[in-house]
Design an enzyme around this catalytic site. Structure first.
Site, PDB file in Angstrom:
ATOM      1  CB  CYS A  27     -15.834  15.655 -13.861  1.00 62.17           C
ATOM      2  SG  CYS A  27     -16.051  15.256 -12.160  1.00 62.17           S
TER       3      CYS A  27
ATOM      4  CE  LYS B 223     -14.858   6.631  -5.100  1.00 65.30           C
ATOM      5  NZ  LYS B 223     -14.251   7.320  -6.262  1.00 65.30           N
ATOM      6  CG  ASN B 224     -10.745   6.868  -5.068  1.00 69.28           C
ATOM      7  OD1 ASN B 224     -11.642   6.448  -5.809  1.00 69.28           O
ATOM      8  ND2 ASN B 224     -10.737   8.108  -4.589  1.00 69.28           N
TER       9      ASN B 224
ATOM     10  NE  ARG C 236     -11.587  14.543 -11.608  1.00 66.13           N
ATOM     11  CZ  ARG C 236     -12.147  13.522 -10.978  1.00 66.13           C
ATOM     12  NH1 ARG C 236     -13.448  13.463 -10.877  1.00 66.13           N
ATOM     13  NH2 ARG C 236     -11.425  12.582 -10.425  1.00 66.13           N
TER      14      ARG C 236
ATOM     15  CG  ASP D 240     -11.656  12.499  -2.541  1.00 68.45           C
ATOM     16  OD1 ASP D 240     -11.988  13.379  -3.363  1.00 68.45           O
ATOM     17  OD2 ASP D 240     -11.048  11.467  -2.875  1.00 68.45           O
TER      18      ASP D 240
ATOM     19  NE  ARG E 231     -19.902   7.441  -9.843  1.00 69.50           N
ATOM     20  CZ  ARG E 231     -19.235   8.222 -10.658  1.00 69.50           C
ATOM     21  NH1 ARG E 231     -19.808   9.306 -11.126  1.00 69.50           N
ATOM     22  NH2 ARG E 231     -18.007   7.941 -11.008  1.00 69.50           N
TER      23      ARG E 231
HETATM   24  N1  EPU Z   1      -4.718  17.130 -13.491  1.00 70.36           N
HETATM   25  C1  EPU Z   1      -4.239  17.724 -14.638  1.00 70.36           C
HETATM   26  N2  EPU Z   1      -3.792  16.885 -15.627  1.00 70.36           N
HETATM   27  C2  EPU Z   1      -3.803  15.537 -15.523  1.00 70.36           C
HETATM   28  C3  EPU Z   1      -4.277  14.953 -14.333  1.00 70.36           C
HETATM   29  C4  EPU Z   1      -4.737  15.783 -13.321  1.00 70.36           C
HETATM   30  O1  EPU Z   1      -4.231  18.933 -14.789  1.00 70.36           O
HETATM   31  O2  EPU Z   1      -3.391  14.847 -16.452  1.00 70.36           O
HETATM   32  C5  EPU Z   1      -5.206  18.002 -12.384  1.00 70.36           C
HETATM   33  C6  EPU Z   1      -6.693  17.795 -12.092  1.00 70.36           C
HETATM   34  O3  EPU Z   1      -7.515  18.538 -12.956  1.00 70.36           O
HETATM   35  C7  EPU Z   1      -6.778  18.241 -10.638  1.00 70.36           C
HETATM   36  C8  EPU Z   1      -5.423  17.798 -10.058  1.00 70.36           C
HETATM   37  O4  EPU Z   1      -4.574  17.608 -11.188  1.00 70.36           O
HETATM   38  O5  EPU Z   1      -6.896  19.619 -10.597  1.00 70.36           O
HETATM   39  C9  EPU Z   1      -5.445  16.534  -9.232  1.00 70.36           C
HETATM   40  O6  EPU Z   1      -6.203  15.547  -9.888  1.00 70.36           O
HETATM   41  P1  EPU Z   1      -5.840  13.997  -9.834  1.00 70.36           P
HETATM   42  O7  EPU Z   1      -5.423  13.545 -11.194  1.00 70.36           O
HETATM   43  O8  EPU Z   1      -4.936  13.712  -8.701  1.00 70.36           O
HETATM   44  O9  EPU Z   1      -7.281  13.357  -9.548  1.00 70.36           O
HETATM   45  P2  EPU Z   1      -7.794  11.982 -10.099  1.00 70.36           P
HETATM   46  O10 EPU Z   1      -6.674  11.036 -10.194  1.00 70.36           O
HETATM   47  O11 EPU Z   1      -8.626  12.202 -11.314  1.00 70.36           O
HETATM   48  C10 EPU Z   1      -8.278  10.894  -7.781  1.00 70.36           C
HETATM   49  C11 EPU Z   1      -9.478  10.325  -7.085  1.00 70.36           C
HETATM   50  C12 EPU Z   1     -10.442  11.445  -6.720  1.00 70.36           C
HETATM   51  C13 EPU Z   1      -9.700  12.417  -5.796  1.00 70.36           C
HETATM   52  C14 EPU Z   1      -8.426  12.924  -6.494  1.00 70.36           C
HETATM   53  C15 EPU Z   1      -7.588  13.835  -5.627  1.00 70.36           C
HETATM   54  C16 EPU Z   1      -9.638   8.110  -8.028  1.00 70.36           C
HETATM   55  C17 EPU Z   1     -10.370   7.141  -8.890  1.00 70.36           C
HETATM   56  N3  EPU Z   1     -10.126   9.346  -7.955  1.00 70.36           N
HETATM   57  O12 EPU Z   1      -8.773  11.539  -8.949  1.00 70.36           O
HETATM   58  O13 EPU Z   1     -11.522  10.869  -6.005  1.00 70.36           O
HETATM   59  O14 EPU Z   1     -10.523  13.505  -5.480  1.00 70.36           O
HETATM   60  O15 EPU Z   1      -7.626  11.814  -6.906  1.00 70.36           O
HETATM   61  O16 EPU Z   1      -7.220  13.184  -4.469  1.00 70.36           O
HETATM   62  O17 EPU Z   1      -8.655   7.752  -7.404  1.00 70.36           O
HETATM   63  C18 EPU Z   1     -13.690  10.736  -5.123  1.00 70.36           C
HETATM   64  O18 EPU Z   1     -13.413   9.603  -4.687  1.00 70.36           O
HETATM   65  O19 EPU Z   1     -14.747  11.355  -4.785  1.00 70.36           O
HETATM   66  C19 EPU Z   1     -12.781  11.378  -6.073  1.00 70.36           C
HETATM   67  C20 EPU Z   1     -13.152  12.394  -6.852  1.00 70.36           C
END
Ligand code: EPU
Length: 418
Positions: A116, A22-23, A121, A305, A397
């Site tokens: 969320c 998915k990701n 996030r 995850d 999802r």
């Molecule tokens: N963060 C910030 N600022 C930002 C971006 C992130 O503070 O601009 C923080 C977030 O709040 C969090 C940490 O950094 O505390 C890491 O978040 P990250 O941005 O890496 O998460 P994401 O990109 O929103 C993706 C996956 C998630 C997975 C996370 C961590 C996708 C579409 N989603 O989310 O997947 O948990 O990386 O590995 O790739 C899932 O599949 O169930 C899922 C939630």
């Protein structure tokens, strides 16, 4: 709302084939915006989130359809640059169109994702990076409005190795003037898969999979021939947890062991056995699991995850397990539901202490997010009697046919469609 009814305590056995990740699929679909033409993507999982991302691309003017796991996307007629609130609020990963839209068309209007279930996030790091590349970004009525005549290569240091943030910036940098260096980049295999697709379209990217990624901008990208998405390491991990908790033997086909080292190591410590065979990865759960501590970390650490699914296993393990969640501030929503099944868990801050119990007992429970749903399914498979899981749209999802795949392994599961 659909529900799952699980009758626990039935031994499982057999083979399961892992679907596309998915990701990885979500950013790769978003990246098609960067190259005008017809893109053909294989191994796209049949998921609600993928449907939503394709719907978003259609709103932008693309044409997209999936036939037998092959997704064709025609991006020649993109004329709209707005990702509406109604869609973004249903899927945060919609933010992934921001980088490609500014890079390719010089403008984008994307609804700012709200909080969320698992944490606040924010997307500040995505925006800071794009600003550093020269984009003008304003917030107007809840929308990120971004403009740039031509993005410029620069050095970006990420405070946190954000996964989708790294992906948005790589995509934006592919068409920027000059070279962009992203430091403290996310190293997840899904970032590497995206980079590989971009490279196949003509992008110049070095270092994906390490913490420093260098992107030399090019003037144009072109859709490549067919590209196959990597298998979903979290789905594979979820089936390992199923084998582990049920004490069953399951052969997992089409999974990449090299993406699962942290999970496999902890599973081994818990007593799960692994054998690589011609057919796939043969996973055998022990008679009694041992308690193991985990701490979630960015890749190659233990994935957040997989935290909920691992916790489900630990509820019936011998001894006490300490589980630390360091990525998201609110990712213990499954704890209260596991307690309803008889689990003994206490939470203090970002740490859950799980004292293994002899047996879980079936009960009605509620899914709160995607991985929490998987955790409840896993617990339900060993709970005595009937577990009814409500709100399983979360599961749909991100898992392709999880209930059907478990039924093929011998589980007794009914889906109540509402
Ligand atoms: N963060 C910030 N600022 C930002 C971006 C992130 O503070 O601009 C923080 C977030 O709040 C969090 C940490 O950094 O505390 C890491 O978040 P990250 O941005 O890496 O998460 P994401 O990109 O929103 C993706 C996956 C998630 C997975 C996370 C961590 C996708 C579409 N989603 O989310 O997947 O948990 O990386 O590995 O790739 C899932 O599949 O169930 C899922 C939630």
């Amino acid at each position: 709302m659909d529900k799952l009814i699980i009758f626990g305590g039935i031994p499982l056995k057999g083979e399961v084939t892992i679907s596309g990740a998915k990701n990885a699929a979500l950013p790769i679909i978003a990246s098609t915006i960067l190259a005008s033409g017809i893109h053909t993507l294989k191994n796209i999982p049949k998921l609600k989130d993928v449907e939503t991302m394709l719907k978003l691309l259609k709103i932008l003017g693309a044409d997209a359809y999936i036939e037998r796991g092959i997704c064709n996307i025609d991006t020649t007629k993109i004329t709209n640059f707005e990702a509406p609130y109604e869609l973004v609020k249903t899927m945060r990963a919609s933010i992934l169109v921001l980088g490609p839209l500014i890079a390719k068309f010089g403008k984008a209007k994307v609804s700012l994702p709200g909080g969320c279930a698992i944490g606040a996030r924010p997307v500040n790091l995505h925006l800071q990076g794009l600003k550093k590349m020269g984009a003008k970004i304003e917030l107007e009525e809840g929308y990120i409005v971004a403009k740039a005549k031509q993005l410029k290569g620069t050095k970006i240091h990420l405070d946190i190795p954000t996964v989708t943030g790294t992906e948005n910036l790589i995509m934006a940098a592919t068409l920027a003037k000059g070279t962009t260096v992203i430091e403290n980049a996310a190293k997840e295999p899904e970032v590497v898969d995206l980079a590989n697709y971009l490279i196949s379209m003509g992008a110049k990217i070095k270092g994906a999979g390490t913490s420093i990624i260098e992107i030399e901008g090019v003037s144009e990208l072109n859709p490549s021939k067919e590209y196959e998405i990597i298998p979903d390491r979290i789905e594979a991990g979820t089936f390992i947890a199923v084998a582990g908790i049920c004490g069953s033997e399951i052969t997992i086909k089409k999974c990449k062991l090299e993406h699962l080292h942290a999970v496999v190591n902890k599973m081994k410590d818990a007593g799960v056995d692994f054998k690589e065979t011609k057919e796939g990865l043969k996973v055998t759960g022990p008679k009694k699991l041992r308690s193991v501590d985990i701490k979630t970390m960015p890749y190659p650490g233990f994935p957040t995850d997989m935290q909920a699914q691992f916790m489900a296993m630990m509820t019936v393990a011998e001894g006490t397990s300490v589980i630390k969640e360091t990525i998201f501030e609110n990712r213990f929503m499954h704890v209260a539901e596991l307690r309803r099944l008889g689990a003994d868990i206490t939470v203090e801050g970002n740490t859950a202490t799980v004292r293994g119990v002899k047996k879980l007992k079936g009960a009605p429970v509620m899914a709160t997010d995607l991985r929490a749903s998987a955790c409840l399914v896993i617990a339900g498979l060993v709970a005595d009697g009937k577990t009814v899981i409500d709100r399983i749209y979360h599961l749909d999802r991100g898992y392709e046919d999880l209930d059907k795949k478990l039924i093929q392994l011998g589980a007794k599961i009914e889906r109540v469609v509402d």
